[in-house]
Design a protein around this motif. Structure first.
Motif, mmCIF file in Angstrom:
data_model
loop_
_atom_site.group_PDB
_atom_site.id
_atom_site.type_symbol
_atom_site.label_atom_id
_atom_site.label_comp_id
_atom_site.label_asym_id
_atom_site.label_seq_id
_atom_site.Cartn_x
_atom_site.Cartn_y
_atom_site.Cartn_z
ATOM 1 N N VAL A 79 0.844 -1.199 0.000
ATOM 2 C CA VAL A 79 0.000 0.000 0.000
ATOM 3 C C VAL A 79 0.875 1.244 0.000
ATOM 4 O O VAL A 79 0.641 2.195 -0.759
ATOM 5 C CB VAL A 79 -0.948 -0.004 1.212
ATOM 6 N N ALA A 80 1.898 1.239 0.846
ATOM 7 C CA ALA A 80 2.796 2.391 0.932
ATOM 8 C C ALA A 80 3.577 2.591 -0.359
ATOM 9 O O ALA A 80 3.666 3.710 -0.878
ATOM 10 C CB ALA A 80 3.743 2.226 2.111
ATOM 11 N N THR A 81 4.139 1.512 -0.897
ATOM 12 C CA THR A 81 4.957 1.662 -2.097
ATOM 13 C C THR A 81 4.126 2.088 -3.311
ATOM 14 O O THR A 81 4.578 2.891 -4.127
ATOM 15 C CB THR A 81 5.712 0.360 -2.415
ATOM 16 N N ASP A 82 2.907 1.572 -3.433
ATOM 17 C CA ASP A 82 2.035 1.985 -4.536
ATOM 18 C C ASP A 82 1.680 3.468 -4.418
ATOM 19 O O ASP A 82 1.678 4.205 -5.413
ATOM 20 C CB ASP A 82 0.751 1.143 -4.540
ATOM 21 N N PHE A 83 1.355 3.889 -3.192
ATOM 22 C CA PHE A 83 1.008 5.298 -2.980
ATOM 23 C C PHE A 83 2.205 6.190 -3.277
ATOM 24 O O PHE A 83 2.072 7.235 -3.928
ATOM 25 C CB PHE A 83 0.525 5.498 -1.545
ATOM 26 N N ILE A 84 3.377 5.802 -2.809
ATOM 27 C CA ILE A 84 4.580 6.603 -3.043
ATOM 28 C C ILE A 84 4.825 6.793 -4.536
ATOM 29 O O ILE A 84 5.149 7.896 -4.998
ATOM 30 C CB ILE A 84 5.794 5.944 -2.363
ATOM 31 N N ALA A 128 -4.151 8.419 5.536
ATOM 32 C CA ALA A 128 -4.733 7.622 6.616
ATOM 33 C C ALA A 128 -6.165 8.043 6.914
ATOM 34 O O ALA A 128 -7.009 7.204 7.252
ATOM 35 C CB ALA A 128 -3.879 7.747 7.876
ATOM 36 N N ALA A 129 -6.471 9.335 6.807
ATOM 37 C CA ALA A 129 -7.838 9.803 7.050
ATOM 38 C C ALA A 129 -8.808 9.128 6.085
ATOM 39 O O ALA A 129 -9.893 8.664 6.486
ATOM 40 C CB ALA A 129 -7.903 11.323 6.907
ATOM 41 N N ASN A 180 -6.001 -0.450 9.982
ATOM 42 C CA ASN A 180 -4.654 -0.463 9.418
ATOM 43 C C ASN A 180 -4.486 0.739 8.496
ATOM 44 O O ASN A 180 -5.240 0.912 7.533
ATOM 45 C CB ASN A 180 -4.418 -1.757 8.636
ATOM 46 N N THR A 181 -3.506 1.573 8.790
ATOM 47 C CA THR A 181 -3.236 2.754 7.972
ATOM 48 C C THR A 181 -1.840 2.661 7.389
ATOM 49 O O THR A 181 -1.065 1.750 7.705
ATOM 50 C CB THR A 181 -3.346 4.050 8.792
#
Length: 398
Positions: free
Chosen positions: A290-295, A321-322, A351-352
């Motif tokens: 999730v983090a790597t895709d968003f980045i 996260a919101a 989970n955020t």
């Protein structure tokens, strides 16, 4: 017989129209309403929140929307004015008739939005409320995980970090904006510093919106502190550092509460600046898809928008996260009913992008997950606690 056939056909046509209308209605977009400070003193940071919201809505719709409905985001400019935010949230609910709300950026505007949400019994997930004790509405939920007592816990984390540095400070100057959450945190820092035996050599305040930092810089230079706690927001910290440079003063250790991330990290004056964070663009925070895709998509969008910094950091993570919290509430409740969504969020962990958060503490706040980061080589790097530090990074002092 012909008359009968005409009547039957007419009835069938009306039925088809009714069914078609019902289907169309059931597939009508789900509208999430909010404001952001797209202009005014908070605009430098609010633009990050706008970009993140657009990314999240695109990702959400690519996954099929929410409960089968496409999501649209209606965002209005509150101009960094809490009174205007209050009016605009009234419009969103009564005139625009949005389905759900998401909170603005900045404590003052969040409190205004929260008051309106409470009046209409609407759930509201907010981005960056910095004074948890002011959150009295049971259907308001923060994505800014600084715990229920940040006036104590956050300064202790900061002073723990600098105490472990090669040159632990013995004296501190505390200078701060009167912006509500900033002022609150800085007053907490005064008390924590006193309890830890740090000598306060200067305490100074300025009105939010101030642009003349020359006299403040001169007072700091004369006080000769080992460390400066700067209670700043958006570009205030950059303006203060620029004023210091003009009088040939470079602070030995300088901490900033809520600086505009890009301008601070990319300015030569911001080198070695400290701040608080919940997420930075390195391991262990990037150890999930999730983090790597968003980045990746954030880099693409920020580059296209010519933003000063393309890195995902605390503001972008809190905003993302919101939206994650709001989505989890809807899916968990399997409903768009505000009370059902709020009930599910209160009872469950979410989970955020920066970790698992809970909402069963005072004011729906959970754990203080704030950490300390520092500008090193033009990038924000987490440096404290050490288990969250960027690979090879340590807190540096002059």
């Amino acid at each position: 017989m012909k008359i009968f056939n005409r009547v039957a056909a007419a009835i069938a046509a009306v039925a088809c129209l009714s069914v078609g209308g019902a289907i169309a209605q059931s597939q009508a977009p789900l509208v999430v309403g909010s404001t952001l400070s797209l202009t005014g003193p908070l605009s430098a940071t609010a633009m990050t929140h706008k970009l993140v919201g657009e990314i999240y809505v695109d990702q959400l719709n690519a996954r099929g929307g929410l409960l089968g409905r496409k999501v649209e985001w209606l965002v209005k400019d509150d101009q960094s004015k809490p009174d205007l935010a209050r009016t605009l949230y009234e419009q969103l609910i009564t005139s625009d008739k949005v389905d759900l709300l998401i909170g603005p950026y900045g404590t003052g505007t969040i409190l205004s939005a929260m008051g309106v949400a409470q009046r209409y019994n609407k759930v509201i997930v907010n981005h960056t409320l910095g004074i948890p004790s002011l959150s009295k509405y049971e259907m308001a939920f923060p994505s800014w995980s600084l715990g229920s007592d940040p006036g104590n816990t956050v300064p202790n984390t900061v002073f723990d970090a600098v105490a472990a540095s090669p040159k632990p400070p013995k004296t501190v100057a505390i200078v701060t904006s009167k912006f509500p959450s900033i002022h609150f945190m800085s007053l907490g820092a005064r008390e924590v510093a006193k309890k830890r035996g740090l000598q306060e050599v200067l305490f100074l305040e300025w009105d939010f919106g101030n642009r003349d930092f020359g006299p403040i810089a001169a007072r700091i230079k004369d006080a000769k502190p080992d460390m400066i706690w700067v209670g700043d927001i958006a570009l205030e910290g950059n303006m203060l550092l620029d004023a210091m440079k003009k009088i040939d003063y470079v602070p030995p250790i300088h901490f900033h509460t809520y600086p505009a991330p890009g301008p601070m990290s990319k300015s030569p004056d911001g080198n070695l600046a400290l701040s608080m964070s919940i997420f930075e663009e390195h391991a262990p925070f990037t150890n999930n898809k999730v983090a790597t895709d968003f980045i990746q998509i954030y880099h693409e969008r920020t580059t296209k928008a010519n933003m000063p910094d393309i890195a995902v950091e605390v503001q972008a993570a809190a905003s993302y996260a919101a939206w994650q919290i709001l989505e989890a509430g809807v899916r968990g409740a399997n409903s768009f009913d505000d009370k059902a969504i709020a009930a599910w969020i209160r009872k469950n962990r979410v989970n955020t992008i920066y970790g698992q958060v809970r909402f069963d503490g005072p004011g729906n706040f959970g754990d203080d997950m704030m950490k300390v980061k520092q500008v090193q080589n033009g990038k924000w790097q987490m440096v404290w606690p050490t288990q969250f530090a960027a690979p090879g990074a340590k807190l540096q002092v002059r």
